[in-house]
Design an enzyme around this catalytic site. Structure first.
Site, PDB file in Angstrom:
ATOM      1  N   ILE A 236       0.976  -1.082  -0.169  1.00  0.00           N
ATOM      2  CA  ILE A 236       0.078   0.172   0.195  1.00  0.00           C
ATOM      3  C   ILE A 236       0.899   1.451   0.126  1.00  0.00           C
ATOM      4  O   ILE A 236       0.348   2.224  -0.029  1.00  0.00           O
ATOM      5  CB  ILE A 236      -1.093   0.017   1.183  1.00  0.00           C
ATOM      6  CG1 ILE A 236      -0.174  -0.149   2.461  1.00  0.00           C
ATOM      7  CG2 ILE A 236      -1.964  -1.052   0.967  1.00  0.00           C
ATOM      8  CD1 ILE A 236      -1.091   0.076   3.587  1.00  0.00           C
ATOM      9  N   GLY A 237       2.198   1.192   0.039  1.00  0.00           N
ATOM     10  CA  GLY A 237       2.935   2.077   0.064  1.00  0.00           C
ATOM     11  C   GLY A 237       4.420   1.982  -0.004  1.00  0.00           C
ATOM     12  O   GLY A 237       4.903   0.750   0.176  1.00  0.00           O
TER      13      GLY A 237
ATOM     14  N   GLY B 257       8.800   3.644   0.453  1.00  0.00           N
ATOM     15  CA  GLY B 257       9.486   4.777   0.748  1.00  0.00           C
ATOM     16  C   GLY B 257      11.004   4.441   0.712  1.00  0.00           C
ATOM     17  O   GLY B 257      11.416   3.181   0.551  1.00  0.00           O
TER      18      GLY B 257
ATOM     19  N   GLY C 263      11.786   1.185   2.480  1.00  0.00           N
ATOM     20  CA  GLY C 263      11.381  -0.222   2.003  1.00  0.00           C
ATOM     21  C   GLY C 263       9.749  -0.238   1.664  1.00  0.00           C
ATOM     22  O   GLY C 263       9.350   0.966   1.287  1.00  0.00           O
ATOM     23  N   MET C 264       9.040  -1.176   2.032  1.00  0.00           N
ATOM     24  CA  MET C 264       7.762  -1.303   1.400  1.00  0.00           C
ATOM     25  C   MET C 264       6.720  -1.116   2.886  1.00  0.00           C
ATOM     26  O   MET C 264       7.114  -1.585   3.733  1.00  0.00           O
ATOM     27  CB  MET C 264       7.441  -2.623   0.575  1.00  0.00           C
ATOM     28  CG  MET C 264       8.314  -2.591  -0.580  1.00  0.00           C
ATOM     29  SD  MET C 264       7.603  -1.166  -1.752  1.00  0.00           S
ATOM     30  CE  MET C 264       8.791  -1.673  -3.152  1.00  0.00           C
ATOM     31  N   VAL C 265       5.461  -0.868   2.431  1.00  0.00           N
ATOM     32  CA  VAL C 265       4.466  -0.934   3.491  1.00  0.00           C
ATOM     33  C   VAL C 265       3.404  -2.003   2.825  1.00  0.00           C
ATOM     34  O   VAL C 265       3.016  -1.831   1.689  1.00  0.00           O
ATOM     35  CB  VAL C 265       3.683   0.422   3.695  1.00  0.00           C
ATOM     36  CG1 VAL C 265       2.917   0.432   4.817  1.00  0.00           C
ATOM     37  CG2 VAL C 265       4.859   1.585   4.103  1.00  0.00           C
TER      38      VAL C 265
ATOM     39  N   LYS D 258       5.453  -1.954   7.873  1.00  0.00           N
ATOM     40  CA  LYS D 258       6.563  -1.237   7.208  1.00  0.00           C
ATOM     41  C   LYS D 258       7.938  -2.097   7.275  1.00  0.00           C
ATOM     42  O   LYS D 258       8.416  -2.295   8.533  1.00  0.00           O
ATOM     43  CB  LYS D 258       6.523   0.035   7.953  1.00  0.00           C
ATOM     44  CG  LYS D 258       7.814   1.149   7.477  1.00  0.00           C
ATOM     45  CD  LYS D 258       7.350   2.501   8.141  1.00  0.00           C
ATOM     46  CE  LYS D 258       8.513   3.244   8.018  1.00  0.00           C
ATOM     47  NZ  LYS D 258       8.316   4.320   8.724  1.00  0.00           N
TER      48      LYS D 258
ATOM     49  N   ASP E  59       7.087  16.843   8.438  1.00  0.00           N
ATOM     50  CA  ASP E  59       6.677  16.444   6.733  1.00  0.00           C
ATOM     51  C   ASP E  59       5.094  16.596   6.667  1.00  0.00           C
ATOM     52  O   ASP E  59       4.458  15.195   6.495  1.00  0.00           O
ATOM     53  CB  ASP E  59       7.171  15.280   6.380  1.00  0.00           C
ATOM     54  CG  ASP E  59       7.173  14.730   4.912  1.00  0.00           C
ATOM     55  OD1 ASP E  59       6.817  15.894   4.090  1.00  0.00           O
ATOM     56  OD2 ASP E  59       7.381  13.801   4.477  1.00  0.00           O
TER      57      ASP E  59
END
Ligand SMILES: *[C@@H]1O[C@H](CO)[C@@H](O)[C@H](O)[C@H]1NC(C)=O
Ligand SMILES: *[C@@H]1O[C@H](CO)[C@@H](O)[C@H](O)[C@H]1NC(C)=O
Ligand SMILES: *[C@@H]1O[C@H](CO)[C@@H](O)[C@H](O)[C@H]1NC(C)=O
Ligand SMILES: *[C@@H]1O[C@H](CO)[C@@H](O)[C@H](O)[C@H]1NC(C)=O
Ligand SMILES: *[C@@H]1O[C@H](CO)[C@@H](O)[C@H](O)[C@H]1NC(C)=O
Ligand SMILES: *[C@@H]1O[C@H](CO)[C@@H](O)[C@H](O)[C@H]1NC(C)=O
Length: 827
Positions: free
Chosen positions: A498-499, A501, A504-506, A520, A616
């Site tokens: 779902i995301g 960064g 790595g990955m979510v 995460k 952020d």
């Protein structure tokens, strides 16, 4: 009780020598009234006010000195004399330190030539503000008040109720309180609405009604750095067999905690009552309840509850609910979430209405979150203080809702209700928070909250470190086996991503107990950033707030670094604003989302987790749960606020285009106002439903902040409002909203509001939107400064208060009978 006494008390004596030595007030006056000699009372010298220099404090009026010819045997010499005021009389004291002061009046009646002191009938006021009306003093009492003094002089006035009447005092204490004793960090309003907080406690006058050492012995001025008296709770405990004592030999962890030794002495936190599970044979859960009779109904009280987890064997075992007068006051209280150590002292302030019976009932009971084996609930101490002069805050707040315009127009003297709409669920916002030792860690992948020294000047509490030095083993309960994460994510199925960064990955996942989570996962095999990973766990496990996405657990096995967060059903706010929106959010929904996010940020800046700058803030970092409750997410860039001796944090510029604080960009200096700027951009994004930067648009429209400010300054913001909202927004609501966003976008941080102000203003915008429809079209500006802060003692409101004085007196003297803090030491 017997066992407790014999094992426990002798041990406590070891602590006594340093207990009373800590605090030295900058202002301190101890007067023995009507005496020409000095008297010692609990080792403190009270100076006779019939002699110079103390007689200089007597400023005006007419008074007579009386003494008890036949004092009872064990009565202290301080109570053998008194000064009788036959006309309005006053004392004046020079005040060096602004802020809360403690005022104590010792009243110990005796009969003497011409005066039977128990028939005195009089009022006491401070700088023209009413404190108390007193009659029928039958026993020795100490009346104690907490009063903010912002003037150089404090004038205490005694006024006889009638021309033939008189007032008296045996002794007077005036001293400045430590700053942390009463703060404006937020007190929870307890009523059926729930969730509101009050942020102006320091401006209230408080009169102590009860001060209870729950589960512990009586404490006298010898045992308390502020010379208070604490009494045992037993007489107030409703069902004695339901409770059992708890005590520890360890001094509380003040460094890690939310309270100092001045807030309550060690022994209050070292003793408690907990649930006696043998009481319930069936295993049914039950509450522990205390009832405190009060002689006034419909009066607001500050209830301060003291907690310190001295019953658990590990963190995160104890979850319980707190009820006051039958209302849920604090649900699922988890003391571990505010500290990484057991035995850490905390208190929570609640504001309650004493109810129709006039009594206050406090209960604690297990929460549904607690395991069926380990459930428990505790209470270490309780203080109940009447909010003298406060108009009924709860109904005033109601009134405001119904009848907004009547009230916000003219500034109504002494009106406080307006201050109350503010925030909800700022978990422990009112507390001191721990300030872990500053620690720098270069981030590689796992950037995280780093050093934060806290922004408070109460540096006394910040000594020592706890957080950073704690390995993740401290949060064993948060550990999740890798195998479980594998099965939760279908072995990191790509379709569940779902995301992504830098780290790595979510993945979306479902844990065994059917809890949906976001997983995460750091790039496998890379052990870079391990310390930051630990720090992040340490900090995130501590931060629990309704409007912050919370950490469910973590995994550190097989070179994996995985963080597991709560899953947010509706995804990022951005997704609900533009793009392929199916059902656009209503204006009210959007406001509620903004208010929620503002609360989360306000908490990061000022709450228990004080000093965290998000860095952020953007619409993709505000997530929505299934009920559209906003939660701020991704502390990946977060870092600590400035340390005490700095006003900003220098740092490499991070953050996202379109949201970046221009000042931060120019000077590479980060303050919490950088988040306020970004939040201002989000506000416009929410209103206009377009991205912060849209390169496809005409040049002057590319940057939303510039574009929106342009229209806002022209007063034509409605031109760029999301077409879905047209016709929905009340013009006053839009006007205030635009102004609030504009202020957030001020060029210089110093000109921007705090998140607290933003929150306040958004609440107001919401009121304007949902308020009554027959309002005047002219909006009324409502600045914080417009709110009278009620009873702060200040020359500018002395006049007003004395004008209102008669009203106040008749009001209060008929509803309040004399109430007391009985001193058995008296006579
Ligand atoms: C009482 O105490 C004050 C202050 O400590 C001192 O200045 C004064 O001399 C004392 N008076 C007597 C009579 O001892
Ligand atoms: C003191 O005694 C009087 C007369 O007995 C009674 O009416 C009054 O309530 C008592 N006051 C207090 C504070 O108990
Ligand atoms: C106390 O506060 C008042 C008003 O806010 C201010 O004028 C005064 O200078 C302050 N005094 C000190 C000692 O800070
Ligand atoms: C005290 O004086 C007030 C005002 O004169 C009066 O209303 C009240 O009844 C008096 N109280 C007592 C206990 O005498
Ligand atoms: C309070 O102080 C007195 C005098 O120092 C001491 O005797 C007593 O034990 C103390 N009580 C507690 C509970 O520490
Ligand atoms: C505890 O008290 C509250 C408030 O009175 C009540 O709602 C709750 O059901 C009680 N819990 C138990 C377990 O009795």
């Amino acid at each position: 009780m017997a066992i407790f006494k014999s094992i426990f008390l002798p041990f406590l004596f070891l602590f006594l020598p340093f207990l009373s030595a800590d605090f030295v007030p900058s202002d301190i006056y101890l007067l023995s009234c009507g005496s020409s000699s000095n008297s010692s009372f609990f080792n403190r010298i009270f100076v006779g006010d019939s002699l110079k220099p103390a007689s200089d404090f007597l400023a005006a009026g007419k008074s007579v000195v009386v003494s008890d010819r036949n004092p009872p045997q064990d009565s202290p010499s301080l109570y053998h004399t008194a000064r009788v005021f036959t006309r309005v009389s006053s004392y004046k004291f020079n005040i060096k330190k602004n802020g809360t002061h403690l005022l104590r009046f010792h009243l110990s009646p005796f009969s003497s030539t011409g005066f039977a002191l128990h028939s005195a009938n009089f009022t006491i006021s401070a700088n023209g503000v009413f404190l108390s009306s007193i009659s029928h003093v039958n026993d020795s009492v100490i009346k104690e008040f907490m009063v903010r003094i912002d003037t150089n002089v404090l004038e205490i006035e005694f006024q006889p109720a009638s021309s033939s009447g008189f007032g008296f005092a045996n002794a007077i204490e005036v001293f400045s309180a430590p700053k942390e004793l009463i703060t404006d960090n937020g007190a929870k309003l307890v009523d059926s609405n729930g969730g509101r907080e009050y942020y102006k406690l320091t401006s209230q006058i408080l009169e102590t009604k009860y001060r209870i050492n729950v589960g512990g012995p009586k404490l006298t001025p010898f045992n308390d750095t502020l010379w208070r008296t604490w009494v045992p709770d037993e007489p107030y405990l409703a069902l004695k067999s339901a409770a059992k004592l708890a005590a520890t030999f360890h001094t509380p962890n003040y460094e890690a905690g939310g309270a100092s030794r001045e807030v309550a002495p060690d022994i209050v936190y070292m003793t408690a009552r907990q649930m006696n599970k043998d009481h319930s044979i069936s295993g049914a859960k039950f509450n522990l309840t205390w009832n405190f009779p009060l002689d006034s109904n419909g009066v607001n009280h500050l209830v301060r509850l003291h907690f310190c987890d001295i019953v658990s064997s590990a963190l995160n075992q104890l979850y319980f609910n707190v009820y006051i007068n039958g209302y849920p006051a604090y649900r699922d209280l988890d003391l571990s979430s505010f500290s990484l150590q057991l035995s850490t002292p905390f208190y929570i302030d609640f504001i309650v209405d004493s109810g129709s019976s006039g009594d206050i009932q406090i209960s604690v009971g297990p929460s549904d979150l607690s395991s069926s084996l380990r459930y428990n609930a505790i209470l270490n101490g309780a203080e109940i203080m009447e909010m003298v002069n406060a108009k009924d805050m709860f109904t005033e707040t109601e009134k405001r809702k119904r009848n907004l315009w009547v009230i916000v127009g003219p500034v109504v003297g002494g009106f406080i209700g307006l201050c109350l709409i503010v925030a909800a669920i700022l978990a422990f916002g009112c507390k001191r928070r721990k300030k872990p030792k500053p620690r720098r860690a270069e981030s590689a992948g796992w950037t995280s909250v780093q050093a934060y020294g806290g922004g408070s000047s109460d540096s006394k509490l910040s000594r020592g470190s706890t957080l950073a030095s704690f390995g993740p083993n401290g949060y064993h309960s948060l550990k999740i086996p890798f195998s479980e994460i594998q099965s939760a994510t279908n072995n990191f199925d790509k379709s569940l991503i779902i995301g992504s960064g830098g780290f790595g990955m979510v993945y979306k996942g479902v844990l065994r107990d059917n809890i949906k989570v976001a997983v995460k996962r750091g790039v496998p095999g890379s052990r870079q950033g391990l310390p930051e990973f630990h720090t992040e766990i340490a900090i995130l496990s501590k931060i629990r707030h309704h409007h912050l996405v919370s950490l469910v657990g973590y995994c550190e096995e097989q070179s994996e670094m995985i963080l597991v967060y709560e899953y947010m059903e509706k995804g990022p706010l951005k997704k609900q604003l533009y793009g392929s929106v199916v059902s656009p959010l209503s204006w009210k929904q959007r406001l509620e989302i903004c208010i929620g996010a503002a609360r989360g940020l306000h908490y990061l800046h000022t709450g228990f987790a004080q000093g965290i700058i998000h860095r952020d803030i953007k619409s993709t970092n505000i997530l929505l749960d299934e009920n559209y409750v906003a939660k701020v997410a991704d502390f990946g860039l977060s870092r600590s606020g400035p340390r005490l001796d700095e006003t900003h944090v220098s740092t490499g510029v991070k953050g996202s285009f379109g949201y970046l604080d221009p000042e931060y960009f120019r000077r590479q200096q980060l303050t919490d106002k950088s988040d306020v700027y970004s939040f201002g951009v989000v506000l416009f994004e929410v209103l206009c439903a377009r991205p912060a930067v849209d390169p496809l648009l005409a040049r002057e429209q590319v940057n939303l902040a510039e574009w929106a400010l342009h229209w806002q300054r022209k007063g034509m913001l409605e031109k760029i409002v999301d077409p879905h909202l047209v016709g929905q927004i009340n013009p006053n609501s839009l006007k205030k909203y635009g102004e609030t966003a504009e202020k957030c976008l001020a060029d210089y941080g110093i000109d921007r509001p705090t998140m607290g102000d933003v929150l306040w203003n958004l609440e107001y915008v919401l009121q304007l939107q949902i308020g009554p429809s027959n309002e005047p079209s002219e909006p009324v500006d409502i600045d914080d400064s417009d709110f009278p802060t009620s009873t702060a003692i200040h020359p500018s409101n002395m006049r007003r208060h004395s004008d209102e004085g008669t009203d106040n007196f008749s009001d209060i003297s008929t509803t309040k009978v004399f109430s007391q803090l009985l001193t058995n030491d008296g006579r």
